[in-house]
Write a protein that holds these residues in place. Structure first.
Motif, PDB file in Angstrom:
ATOM      1  N   SER A 167      97.830 -44.545 -47.261  1.00 34.70           N
ATOM      2  CA  SER A 167      98.484 -43.295 -47.664  1.00 34.70           C
ATOM      3  C   SER A 167      97.534 -42.363 -48.403  1.00 34.70           C
ATOM      4  CB  SER A 167      99.705 -43.601 -48.542  1.00 34.70           C
ATOM      5  OG  SER A 167      99.307 -44.020 -49.838  1.00 34.70           O
ATOM      6  N   ARG A 168      96.389 -42.898 -48.823  1.00 38.85           N
ATOM      7  CA  ARG A 168      95.448 -42.100 -49.609  1.00 38.85           C
ATOM      8  C   ARG A 168      94.289 -41.568 -48.782  1.00 38.85           C
ATOM      9  NH1 ARG A 168      94.795 -45.702 -55.179  1.00 38.85           N
ATOM     10  NH2 ARG A 168      97.001 -46.246 -55.420  1.00 38.85           N
ATOM     11  N   CYS A 169      94.274 -41.848 -47.495  1.00 36.78           N
ATOM     12  CA  CYS A 169      93.189 -41.330 -46.660  1.00 36.78           C
ATOM     13  C   CYS A 169      93.771 -40.647 -45.424  1.00 36.78           C
ATOM     14  CB  CYS A 169      92.220 -42.454 -46.268  1.00 36.78           C
ATOM     15  SG  CYS A 169      92.909 -43.710 -45.175  1.00 36.78           S
ATOM     16  N   ARG A 170      92.906 -40.127 -44.610  1.00 35.50           N
ATOM     17  CA  ARG A 170      93.350 -39.389 -43.416  1.00 35.50           C
ATOM     18  C   ARG A 170      93.704 -40.396 -42.323  1.00 35.50           C
ATOM     19  NH1 ARG A 170      88.464 -35.446 -42.217  1.00 35.50           N
ATOM     20  NH2 ARG A 170      87.425 -37.488 -42.299  1.00 35.50           N
ATOM     21  N   THR A 171      94.929 -40.852 -42.358  1.00 37.69           N
ATOM     22  CA  THR A 171      95.395 -41.883 -41.442  1.00 37.69           C
ATOM     23  C   THR A 171      96.180 -41.268 -40.289  1.00 37.69           C
ATOM     24  OG1 THR A 171      95.552 -43.518 -43.216  1.00 37.69           O
ATOM     25  CG2 THR A 171      96.817 -43.962 -41.222  1.00 37.69           C
ATOM     26  N   LYS A 172      95.834 -41.673 -39.094  1.00 40.33           N
ATOM     27  CA  LYS A 172      96.590 -41.286 -37.911  1.00 40.33           C
ATOM     28  C   LYS A 172      97.524 -42.432 -37.569  1.00 40.33           C
ATOM     29  CE  LYS A 172      96.093 -39.187 -33.361  1.00 40.33           C
ATOM     30  NZ  LYS A 172      95.100 -38.610 -32.420  1.00 40.33           N
ATOM     31  N   ARG A 173      98.820 -42.185 -37.626  1.00 37.70           N
ATOM     32  CA  ARG A 173      99.829 -43.201 -37.377  1.00 37.70           C
ATOM     33  C   ARG A 173     100.402 -43.021 -35.981  1.00 37.70           C
ATOM     34  NH1 ARG A 173      99.715 -41.530 -42.519  1.00 37.70           N
ATOM     35  NH2 ARG A 173      99.786 -43.104 -44.193  1.00 37.70           N
ATOM     36  N   LEU A 174     100.307 -44.062 -35.188  1.00 36.49           N
ATOM     37  CA  LEU A 174     100.805 -44.017 -33.819  1.00 36.49           C
ATOM     38  C   LEU A 174     102.205 -44.620 -33.780  1.00 36.49           C
ATOM     39  CD1 LEU A 174      97.572 -45.191 -31.966  1.00 36.49           C
ATOM     40  CD2 LEU A 174      98.272 -42.855 -32.576  1.00 36.49           C
ATOM     41  N   GLU A 175     103.133 -43.917 -33.189  1.00 39.51           N
ATOM     42  CA  GLU A 175     104.523 -44.361 -33.186  1.00 39.51           C
ATOM     43  C   GLU A 175     104.701 -45.661 -32.403  1.00 39.51           C
ATOM     44  OE1 GLU A 175     106.923 -43.047 -34.925  1.00 39.51           O
ATOM     45  OE2 GLU A 175     105.557 -41.518 -35.722  1.00 39.51           O
ATOM     46  N   GLU A 176     105.762 -46.370 -32.737  1.00 38.50           N
ATOM     47  CA  GLU A 176     106.071 -47.643 -32.083  1.00 38.50           C
ATOM     48  C   GLU A 176     106.124 -47.501 -30.569  1.00 38.50           C
ATOM     49  OE1 GLU A 176     109.973 -50.517 -31.931  1.00 38.50           O
ATOM     50  OE2 GLU A 176     109.257 -49.918 -33.923  1.00 38.50           O
ATOM     51  N   GLU A 177     106.647 -46.391 -30.076  1.00 41.00           N
ATOM     52  CA  GLU A 177     106.762 -46.178 -28.630  1.00 41.00           C
ATOM     53  C   GLU A 177     105.383 -46.150 -27.967  1.00 41.00           C
ATOM     54  OE1 GLU A 177     108.339 -44.452 -30.960  1.00 41.00           O
ATOM     55  OE2 GLU A 177     110.365 -45.235 -30.610  1.00 41.00           O
ATOM     56  N   THR A 178     104.380 -45.707 -28.718  1.00 41.69           N
ATOM     57  CA  THR A 178     103.022 -45.689 -28.172  1.00 41.69           C
ATOM     58  C   THR A 178     102.528 -47.097 -27.915  1.00 41.69           C
ATOM     59  OG1 THR A 178     102.597 -43.665 -29.422  1.00 41.69           O
ATOM     60  CG2 THR A 178     100.683 -44.837 -28.571  1.00 41.69           C
ATOM     61  N   LEU A 179     102.834 -48.010 -28.831  1.00 42.46           N
ATOM     62  CA  LEU A 179     102.463 -49.411 -28.621  1.00 42.46           C
ATOM     63  C   LEU A 179     103.306 -50.031 -27.517  1.00 42.46           C
ATOM     64  CD1 LEU A 179     100.941 -51.975 -29.307  1.00 42.46           C
ATOM     65  CD2 LEU A 179     102.505 -52.341 -31.236  1.00 42.46           C
ATOM     66  N   ARG A 180     104.596 -49.735 -27.497  1.00 38.57           N
ATOM     67  CA  ARG A 180     105.471 -50.311 -26.470  1.00 38.57           C
ATOM     68  C   ARG A 180     105.050 -49.896 -25.063  1.00 38.57           C
ATOM     69  NH1 ARG A 180     109.916 -53.064 -27.959  1.00 38.57           N
ATOM     70  NH2 ARG A 180     110.760 -52.759 -30.077  1.00 38.57           N
ATOM     71  N   ALA A 181     104.421 -48.739 -24.942  1.00 37.41           N
ATOM     72  CA  ALA A 181     103.998 -48.266 -23.623  1.00 37.41           C
ATOM     73  C   ALA A 181     102.972 -49.210 -22.993  1.00 37.41           C
ATOM     74  CB  ALA A 181     103.419 -46.856 -23.725  1.00 37.41           C
ATOM     75  N   VAL A 182     102.223 -49.932 -23.826  1.00 37.91           N
ATOM     76  CA  VAL A 182     101.215 -50.865 -23.293  1.00 37.91           C
ATOM     77  C   VAL A 182     101.538 -52.316 -23.633  1.00 37.91           C
ATOM     78  CG1 VAL A 182      99.364 -49.157 -23.305  1.00 37.91           C
ATOM     79  CG2 VAL A 182      99.740 -50.577 -25.346  1.00 37.91           C
TER      80      VAL A 182
END
Length: 218
Positions: A167-182
């Protein structure tokens, strides 16, 4: 040059760092990376990803159980900080710009899921992770090595979770659906920690278990 003719690792700028963690107390004190799934240890399964990367290392304060794997091993720089300390040690020990940190008890990490993380990097990003059930998955995540200095200073005076550090750095969070796609069943983020997990995921204890007075991994 096509993919079949490529020489060397596909991602030379990334280190695969396996975070050994502590002893599996709920599994009799066994080093969790030595749990077996489908005839191979969990650590062997994770190391199968290593061919993609420029380097590999193991974070373990007590590496004895993993000695036979002949991995470069680093210890926590800031002791007593659990997984955040382990990831920090990986960042300090890596010589590449990026580190893929994975837990040693995750037997089903899909290469496709790792590639999704890798493709999400960018100059404005310091970390990339999936979110599952609305929570970050920090032990299947990419970290920029440059985070090591700031995180090290934080760990000396605080005991933050990995999610707090993200939460203290520039984090790109990928949604659960992005993981489910693969990875439709989200098996990539499954960890094996309890006897119930062993049964649920077809895992088994290694042929030997350390004695109660023995020392476990990291």
């Amino acid at each position: 040059m096509n993919a079949g003719e490529r020489r060397g690792p596909e991602y030379p700028e990334v280190t695969l760092a396996v975070i050994a963690g502590g002893r599996g107390e709920r599994l009799g004190g066994v080093a969790k990376g030595l749990l077996e799934v489908e005839g191979r240890t969990v650590l062997e399964r994770v190391l199968g990803l290593g061919r993609l990367f420029g380097d590999m290392l193991l974070v373990a304060n007590e590496p004895g159980p993993y000695k036979r794997f002949n991995l470069r091993t680093v210890e926590d720089v800031v002791r007593g900080r659990g997984a955040p300390g382990g990831v920090h040690a990986a960042l300090v020990g890596a010589s590449t710009e990026w580190v893929l940190a994975v837990a040693c008890d995750m037997p089903f990490i899909a290469e496709a899921a790792v590639r999704v993380l890798l493709e999400a990097r960018g100059p404005e990003v310091d970390a990339v992770c999936f979110t599952v059930g609305g929570r970050e998955e920090p032990l299947l995540a990419l970290y920029r090595r440059a985070l090591s200095g700031e995180w090290g200073e934080t760990l000396k005076t605080e005991e933050p979770s990995l999610r707090a550090l993200l939460s203290r750095c520039r984090t790109k969070r990928l949604e659960e659906e992005t993981l489910r796609a693969v990875d439709a069943e989200l098996r990539s983020v499954v960890s094996v920690n309890t006897p119930e997990d062993l049964a649920r995921h077809g895992a088994s204890l290694p042929p030997y278990i350390p004695s109660p007075s023995g020392r476990g991994s990291g």
